[in-house]
Design an enzyme around this catalytic site. Structure first.
Site, PDB file in Angstrom:
ATOM      1  N   THR A  85      -6.216  12.200   6.360  1.00 39.08           N
ATOM      2  CA  THR A  85      -4.901  12.437   6.961  1.00 39.08           C
ATOM      3  C   THR A  85      -4.983  13.558   7.986  1.00 39.08           C
ATOM      4  O   THR A  85      -4.471  13.436   9.111  1.00 39.08           O
ATOM      5  CB  THR A  85      -3.864  12.785   5.876  1.00 39.08           C
ATOM      6  OG1 THR A  85      -3.790  11.703   4.935  1.00 39.08           O
ATOM      7  CG2 THR A  85      -2.493  13.003   6.493  1.00 39.08           C
TER       8      THR A  85
ATOM      9  N   SER B  98      -7.881   4.740   3.629  1.00 37.28           N
ATOM     10  CA  SER B  98      -7.665   3.980   2.393  1.00 37.28           C
ATOM     11  C   SER B  98      -7.975   2.505   2.621  1.00 37.28           C
ATOM     12  O   SER B  98      -8.554   1.832   1.755  1.00 37.28           O
ATOM     13  CB  SER B  98      -6.215   4.139   1.918  1.00 37.28           C
ATOM     14  OG  SER B  98      -6.042   5.342   1.212  1.00 37.28           O
TER      15      SER B  98
ATOM     16  N   LYS C  61       0.852  -1.198   0.000  1.00 34.11           N
ATOM     17  CA  LYS C  61       0.000   0.000   0.000  1.00 34.11           C
ATOM     18  C   LYS C  61       0.875   1.230   0.000  1.00 34.11           C
ATOM     19  O   LYS C  61       1.805   1.343   0.799  1.00 34.11           O
ATOM     20  CB  LYS C  61      -0.890   0.027   1.256  1.00 34.11           C
ATOM     21  CG  LYS C  61      -1.963   1.106   1.184  1.00 34.11           C
ATOM     22  CD  LYS C  61      -3.075   0.660   0.282  1.00 34.11           C
ATOM     23  CE  LYS C  61      -4.134   1.732   0.065  1.00 34.11           C
ATOM     24  NZ  LYS C  61      -3.735   2.727  -0.927  1.00 34.11           N
TER      25      LYS C  61
ATOM     26  N   LYS D  69       5.498   2.402  -2.617  1.00 29.74           N
ATOM     27  CA  LYS D  69       5.459   3.782  -3.085  1.00 29.74           C
ATOM     28  C   LYS D  69       5.705   3.787  -4.577  1.00 29.74           C
ATOM     29  O   LYS D  69       6.411   2.918  -5.110  1.00 29.74           O
ATOM     30  CB  LYS D  69       6.530   4.643  -2.395  1.00 29.74           C
ATOM     31  CG  LYS D  69       6.194   6.128  -2.360  1.00 29.74           C
ATOM     32  CD  LYS D  69       5.042   6.411  -1.413  1.00 29.74           C
ATOM     33  CE  LYS D  69       4.794   7.906  -1.268  1.00 29.74           C
ATOM     34  NZ  LYS D  69       3.732   8.173  -0.273  1.00 29.74           N
TER      35      LYS D  69
ATOM     36  N   LYS E 115       4.247   2.725   8.871  1.00 27.80           N
ATOM     37  CA  LYS E 115       3.002   3.463   9.133  1.00 27.80           C
ATOM     38  C   LYS E 115       1.827   2.496   9.254  1.00 27.80           C
ATOM     39  O   LYS E 115       1.012   2.596  10.189  1.00 27.80           O
ATOM     40  CB  LYS E 115       2.763   4.476   8.009  1.00 27.80           C
ATOM     41  CG  LYS E 115       1.582   5.394   8.220  1.00 27.80           C
ATOM     42  CD  LYS E 115       1.465   6.424   7.105  1.00 27.80           C
ATOM     43  CE  LYS E 115       2.566   7.453   7.164  1.00 27.80           C
ATOM     44  NZ  LYS E 115       2.355   8.544   6.162  1.00 27.80           N
TER      45      LYS E 115
END
Length: 417
Positions: free
Chosen positions: A191, A350, A71, A107, A95
């Site tokens: 966020t 998400s 992710k 990423k 995270k």
């Protein structure tokens, strides 16, 4: 190269090493978890509006997928490097593990300035990049999301391209999509909302109310501006904000709605007539209760950490504080909420979006926000308890939890074959 000039990857690995040393992680696991598992570099052509063919370089990196599918966001930026992508994929692993959701870290990026492209060029670039990385992405392997330079429309193009190749609609292949095609309520604010929850908890832990707290925010994009609004709704006073062109400061508080309108009209917060101008560097050193770095990495370093005058630093950006600065802030009694905790609201929602897409059963915004608060408050309390028990600062505590969870999963699954 000095420690302050090291790459984002070297900094991320040093943070990992600190936790690995405390955990006495065995050498084999260190070697596995210290580097990405899988990297893809692509060079691909795009037809521009004037008929020229330009080539672009893109990346997709998987750091670790032991605890679940990869992710992580996709960044469009002219200066992004493969080391940046490696570092951010590692941060995504930690995270996700910090808030204990079943994902690994990934990423992606394309080396491009999206502001220089027309909408048609941006769509063609996105669709071609998607086709290049389609060998990695899928709802059960790797689920991209927006990052700097990308947005829900870009995610819609990715989803549509993948779906066209698959022969059927696949909403769960990306998150951060528009609501109309399977996105989640609350994702855009996630966020910032997650950060507001942990800032509230941190203020309570330090025995001062969030209502009346003086807030400074570096970076007034979606996260920074939304965080400012949410904190103002909690009764806080926003005294300074900035964007890439500079910042503004008003000791008695900024009229936030007017600042937002000014930025929408002019493209920047600078030259707002009812405040003093400050540089981004000066803004970080303003006296305040809470400082929110919501811009780019490596903003608080050994060079300015002794001049930070906040009681709490809540990291909305990825890696805004260097390890040297961490030690200085901790010694000065400044409470830092690290990026892998403070910025985890986005990936948490998400995850909710992905679950909704797989089940084709969608939640209300109230349900999303309630579940986000549950996850973020629970994770904050776990990290705070670990910090007290281990007598370490919050970043090391978060890494201890995250690295241990990934290491445990690796031990339990074993090494194949």
């Amino acid at each position: 190269m000095t420690m302050e000039q090291e790459s984002a990857l070297a900094s991320a690995q040093r943070q990992f090493d600190i936790a690995a040393d405390i955990l006495q992680l065995e050498p084999g696991l260190r070697r596995i978890l210290r580097v990405p598992q899988r990297e893809l570099t692509v060079t691909f052509p795009v037809k521009m509006d004037d008929g020229r063919i330009e080539t672009f370089v893109g990346y997709r990196v998987h750091h670790n997928i032991t605890r679940g599918p990869a992710k992580g966001g996709i960044r469009y930026h002219p200066n992004v490097t493969i080391d940046d992508v490696r570092a951010f994929s590692m941060l995504m692993t930690w995270k996700c593990a910090t808030v204990n959701i079943p994902y690994g870290g990934a990423k992606g990026a394309v080396v491009v300035d999206p502001r220089q492209l027309s909408m048609g060029e941006l769509e063609r670039l996105t669709r071609r990049y998607t086709s290049e990385i389609s060998i990695l992405i899928s709802p059960d392997r790797d689920i991209p999301a927006p990052d700097i330079g990308t947005n829900p429309q870009v995610m819609a193009w990715i989803m549509d391209t993948y779906s066209m190749h698959s022969g059927h609609t696949v909403p769960a292949v990306v998150t951060g999509k528009p609501i109309e095609i399977g996105g989640s309520y609350g994702r855009r604010e996630a966020t910032a909302r997650g950060l507001s929850y942990v800032l509230r908890e941190a203020a309570e832990a330090l025995s001062f109310p969030i209502a009346g707290a003086r807030i400074v925010i570096q970076g007034f994009g979606n996260v920074g501006a939304t965080c400012a609004r949410l904190l103002e709704e909690m009764g806080a006073t926003i005294i300074a904000v900035s964007d890439s062109k500079g910042g503004i400061y008003r000791r008695n508080g900024l009229p936030l709605a007017a600042v937002v309108a000014h930025k929408q009209r002019t493209g920047t917060v600078t030259d707002f007539p009812e405040a003093d101008r400050v540089t981004n560097a000066e803004l970080l050193e303003l006296p305040c209760d809470i400082l929110v770095p919501a811009a780019v990495q490596m903003q608080i370093t050994a060079r300015n950490a002794d001049r930070i005058r906040a009681r709490i630093v809540g990291e909305a950006a990825n890696a805004p504080t260097t390890p040297e600065a961490d030690a200085i802030l901790y010694d000065r009694g400044i409470f830092v909420i690290p990026d892998i905790l403070a910025g985890a609201g986005g990936v948490t929602v998400s995850y909710f979006e992905w679950v909704q897409g797989l089940q084709e059963f969608f939640w209300t915004e109230r349900e999303v926000n309630a579940q986000l608060e549950r996850v973020m408050v629970g994770a904050f309390n776990q990290v705070l308890r670990t910090a007290h028990e281990r007598r370490v600062h919050m970043r090391t505590a978060a890494y201890l939890l995250a690295v241990n969870r990934v290491a445990d999963a690796t031990r339990i699954r074993g090494i194949y074959p």
